[in-house]
Scaffold this motif. Structure first.
Motif, PDB file in Angstrom:
ATOM      1  N   VAL A  45       0.829  -1.202   0.000  1.00 38.98           N
ATOM      2  CA  VAL A  45       0.000   0.000   0.000  1.00 38.98           C
ATOM      3  C   VAL A  45       0.865   1.255   0.000  1.00 38.98           C
ATOM      4  CG1 VAL A  45      -1.842  -1.179   1.283  1.00 38.98           C
ATOM      5  CG2 VAL A  45      -0.140   0.190   2.518  1.00 38.98           C
ATOM      6  N   VAL A  46       0.219   2.368  -0.354  1.00 39.84           N
ATOM      7  CA  VAL A  46       0.814   3.684  -0.135  1.00 39.84           C
ATOM      8  C   VAL A  46       0.393   4.076   1.279  1.00 39.84           C
ATOM      9  CG1 VAL A  46       0.865   6.102  -0.833  1.00 39.84           C
ATOM     10  CG2 VAL A  46       0.611   4.308  -2.574  1.00 39.84           C
ATOM     11  N   PRO A  47       1.348   4.251   2.183  1.00 38.59           N
ATOM     12  CA  PRO A  47       0.967   4.534   3.570  1.00 38.59           C
ATOM     13  C   PRO A  47       0.229   5.860   3.707  1.00 38.59           C
ATOM     14  CG  PRO A  47       3.341   4.773   3.253  1.00 38.59           C
ATOM     15  CD  PRO A  47       2.780   4.240   1.970  1.00 38.59           C
ATOM     16  N   LYS A  48      -0.605   5.927   4.717  1.00 37.28           N
ATOM     17  CA  LYS A  48      -1.397   7.145   4.968  1.00 37.28           C
ATOM     18  C   LYS A  48      -0.492   8.351   5.231  1.00 37.28           C
ATOM     19  CE  LYS A  48      -5.517   7.197   6.022  1.00 37.28           C
ATOM     20  NZ  LYS A  48      -6.824   7.433   5.509  1.00 37.28           N
ATOM     21  N   GLU A  49       0.701   8.136   5.746  1.00 37.66           N
ATOM     22  CA  GLU A  49       1.634   9.246   5.962  1.00 37.66           C
ATOM     23  C   GLU A  49       2.000   9.910   4.635  1.00 37.66           C
ATOM     24  OE1 GLU A  49       2.464   6.004   7.147  1.00 37.66           O
ATOM     25  OE2 GLU A  49       1.479   6.462   9.043  1.00 37.66           O
ATOM     26  N   LYS A  50       2.072   9.113   3.573  1.00 37.32           N
ATOM     27  CA  LYS A  50       2.425   9.623   2.249  1.00 37.32           C
ATOM     28  C   LYS A  50       1.188  10.148   1.521  1.00 37.32           C
ATOM     29  CE  LYS A  50       4.825   9.934  -1.670  1.00 37.32           C
ATOM     30  NZ  LYS A  50       5.817  10.943  -1.913  1.00 37.32           N
ATOM     31  N   GLY A  54      -6.057   8.507   1.466  1.00 36.97           N
ATOM     32  CA  GLY A  54      -6.329   7.075   1.445  1.00 36.97           C
ATOM     33  C   GLY A  54      -7.240   6.655   0.308  1.00 36.97           C
ATOM     34  N   TYR A  55      -7.662   5.415   0.396  1.00 36.69           N
ATOM     35  CA  TYR A  55      -8.512   4.815  -0.626  1.00 36.69           C
ATOM     36  C   TYR A  55      -9.940   5.326  -0.447  1.00 36.69           C
ATOM     37  CZ  TYR A  55     -10.397   1.029  -3.549  1.00 36.69           C
ATOM     38  OH  TYR A  55     -11.021   0.295  -4.544  1.00 36.69           O
ATOM     39  N   HIS A  56     -10.544   5.814  -1.512  1.00 39.95           N
ATOM     40  CA  HIS A  56     -11.846   6.486  -1.429  1.00 39.95           C
ATOM     41  C   HIS A  56     -12.976   5.584  -0.956  1.00 39.95           C
ATOM     42  CE1 HIS A  56     -12.315   4.615  -5.400  1.00 39.95           C
ATOM     43  NE2 HIS A  56     -13.601   4.787  -5.247  1.00 39.95           N
ATOM     44  N   GLU A  60      -8.925   3.432   3.940  1.00 46.59           N
ATOM     45  CA  GLU A  60      -7.708   2.736   4.335  1.00 46.59           C
ATOM     46  C   GLU A  60      -6.551   3.311   3.530  1.00 46.59           C
ATOM     47  OE1 GLU A  60      -8.529  -1.354   3.378  1.00 46.59           O
ATOM     48  OE2 GLU A  60      -9.273  -1.764   5.387  1.00 46.59           O
ATOM     49  N   ALA A  61      -5.350   2.828   3.793  1.00 46.29           N
ATOM     50  CA  ALA A  61      -4.205   3.196   2.968  1.00 46.29           C
ATOM     51  C   ALA A  61      -4.507   2.788   1.522  1.00 46.29           C
ATOM     52  CB  ALA A  61      -2.948   2.500   3.471  1.00 46.29           C
ATOM     53  N   LEU A  62      -3.958   3.524   0.582  1.00 47.28           N
ATOM     54  CA  LEU A  62      -4.213   3.272  -0.840  1.00 47.28           C
ATOM     55  C   LEU A  62      -3.571   1.953  -1.266  1.00 47.28           C
ATOM     56  CD1 LEU A  62      -5.319   4.351  -3.550  1.00 47.28           C
ATOM     57  CD2 LEU A  62      -3.134   5.546  -3.845  1.00 47.28           C
ATOM     58  N   PRO A  63      -4.376   0.936  -1.625  1.00 48.99           N
ATOM     59  CA  PRO A  63      -3.808  -0.356  -2.017  1.00 48.99           C
ATOM     60  C   PRO A  63      -3.141  -0.273  -3.385  1.00 48.99           C
ATOM     61  CG  PRO A  63      -6.185  -0.365  -2.333  1.00 48.99           C
ATOM     62  CD  PRO A  63      -5.835   0.951  -1.688  1.00 48.99           C
ATOM     63  N   LEU A 138      -1.755   8.527 -10.820  1.00 53.33           N
ATOM     64  CA  LEU A 138      -2.724   7.771 -11.610  1.00 53.33           C
ATOM     65  C   LEU A 138      -4.043   7.625 -10.850  1.00 53.33           C
ATOM     66  CD1 LEU A 138      -3.192   6.165 -14.231  1.00 53.33           C
ATOM     67  CD2 LEU A 138      -2.281   4.164 -13.044  1.00 53.33           C
ATOM     68  N   TYR A 139      -3.962   7.326  -9.575  1.00 52.58           N
ATOM     69  CA  TYR A 139      -5.158   7.201  -8.751  1.00 52.58           C
ATOM     70  C   TYR A 139      -5.916   8.515  -8.689  1.00 52.58           C
ATOM     71  CZ  TYR A 139      -8.158   6.318  -4.775  1.00 52.58           C
ATOM     72  OH  TYR A 139      -9.269   6.187  -3.965  1.00 52.58           O
ATOM     73  N   GLU A 140      -5.202   9.615  -8.515  1.00 51.72           N
ATOM     74  CA  GLU A 140      -5.821  10.935  -8.472  1.00 51.72           C
ATOM     75  C   GLU A 140      -6.509  11.275  -9.784  1.00 51.72           C
ATOM     76  OE1 GLU A 140      -5.924  13.760  -6.191  1.00 51.72           O
ATOM     77  OE2 GLU A 140      -5.682  12.136  -4.745  1.00 51.72           O
ATOM     78  N   SER A 141      -6.016  10.771 -10.901  1.00 51.95           N
ATOM     79  CA  SER A 141      -6.583  11.076 -12.206  1.00 51.95           C
ATOM     80  C   SER A 141      -8.005  10.523 -12.358  1.00 51.95           C
ATOM     81  CB  SER A 141      -5.693  10.574 -13.339  1.00 51.95           C
ATOM     82  OG  SER A 141      -5.747   9.158 -13.432  1.00 51.95           O
ATOM     83  N   ARG A 142      -8.404   9.614 -11.489  1.00 48.48           N
ATOM     84  CA  ARG A 142      -9.770   9.077 -11.554  1.00 48.48           C
ATOM     85  C   ARG A 142     -10.805  10.166 -11.286  1.00 48.48           C
ATOM     86  NH1 ARG A 142      -9.388   9.336  -6.308  1.00 48.48           N
ATOM     87  NH2 ARG A 142     -11.153   8.938  -4.947  1.00 48.48           N
ATOM     88  N   LYS A 143     -10.376  11.218 -10.615  1.00 48.61           N
ATOM     89  CA  LYS A 143     -11.290  12.307 -10.235  1.00 48.61           C
ATOM     90  C   LYS A 143     -11.595  13.233 -11.396  1.00 48.61           C
ATOM     91  CE  LYS A 143      -9.587  12.303  -5.495  1.00 48.61           C
ATOM     92  NZ  LYS A 143      -8.840  13.065  -4.513  1.00 48.61           N
ATOM     93  N   SER A 144     -10.744  13.182 -12.447  1.00 49.37           N
ATOM     94  CA  SER A 144     -10.969  14.117 -13.554  1.00 49.37           C
ATOM     95  C   SER A 144     -11.713  13.485 -14.692  1.00 49.37           C
ATOM     96  CB  SER A 144      -9.651  14.678 -14.045  1.00 49.37           C
ATOM     97  OG  SER A 144      -8.627  13.754 -14.053  1.00 49.37           O
TER      98      SER A 144
END
Length: 144
Positions: A45-50, A54-56, A60-63, A138-144
């Motif tokens: 996962v991408v830790p929550k600190e980074k 998190g996962y929408h 949780e942390a982004l898997p 890439l994950y953030e791009s889902r919002k656009s």
């Protein structure tokens, strides 16, 4: 259950294949990912600190990559391959170079039904293709 407990619970038929797959990913994954149990399976996962957002779906942390030993197959859940068409195409083009069997794959799930025929080199190449920052972008791009 923690990751060690998960590994202990795996059927003997799949234990070595799971461990080798997990180690392969661990050795080739770019720095910055951490491990935790998500939805009952060990997951990088991408830790929550980074990435605090998190996962929408469940906050949780982004898997990124999960690995599961099921009764009839070993599954690798690669979220990046689901979101990145070029990565998906690369993998589907590379698979026949490493395996004689037909690719058994869904959108993010790659399944292997024979524990003695896991393409570790291919899995290693796949897991090394995306950094934490690239996955977040890439994950953030889902919002656009």
């Amino acid at each position: 259950m923690n990751i060690d407990g998960y590994i202990e619970s795996i059927d003997d038929r799949w234990k070595a294949a799971f461990s080798n797959t997990w180690k392969t990913i661990s050795h080739t994954l770019p720095d910055g990912f951490t491990t935790e149990m998500q939805h009952g399976i060990p997951t990088y996962v991408v830790p929550k600190e980074k990435y605090p957002e998190g996962y929408h779906v469940d906050n949780e942390a982004l898997p990124f990559i999960g690995v599961a030993a099921h009764k009839r197959h070993l599954a690798i859940y690669h979220m990046g391959i689901y979101r990145n068409e070029q990565l998906y195409e690369w993998f589907t083009d590379e698979h026949p170079k490493h395996m004689k069997t037909k690719l058994d794959m869904g959108k993010s799930c790659i399944r292997f039904s024979n524990p003695d025929k896991i393409p570790y080199e291919l899995i290693g190449k796949l897991s090394g293709k995306m950094t934490v920052d690239e996955w977040i972008e890439l994950y953030e791009s889902r919002k656009s």
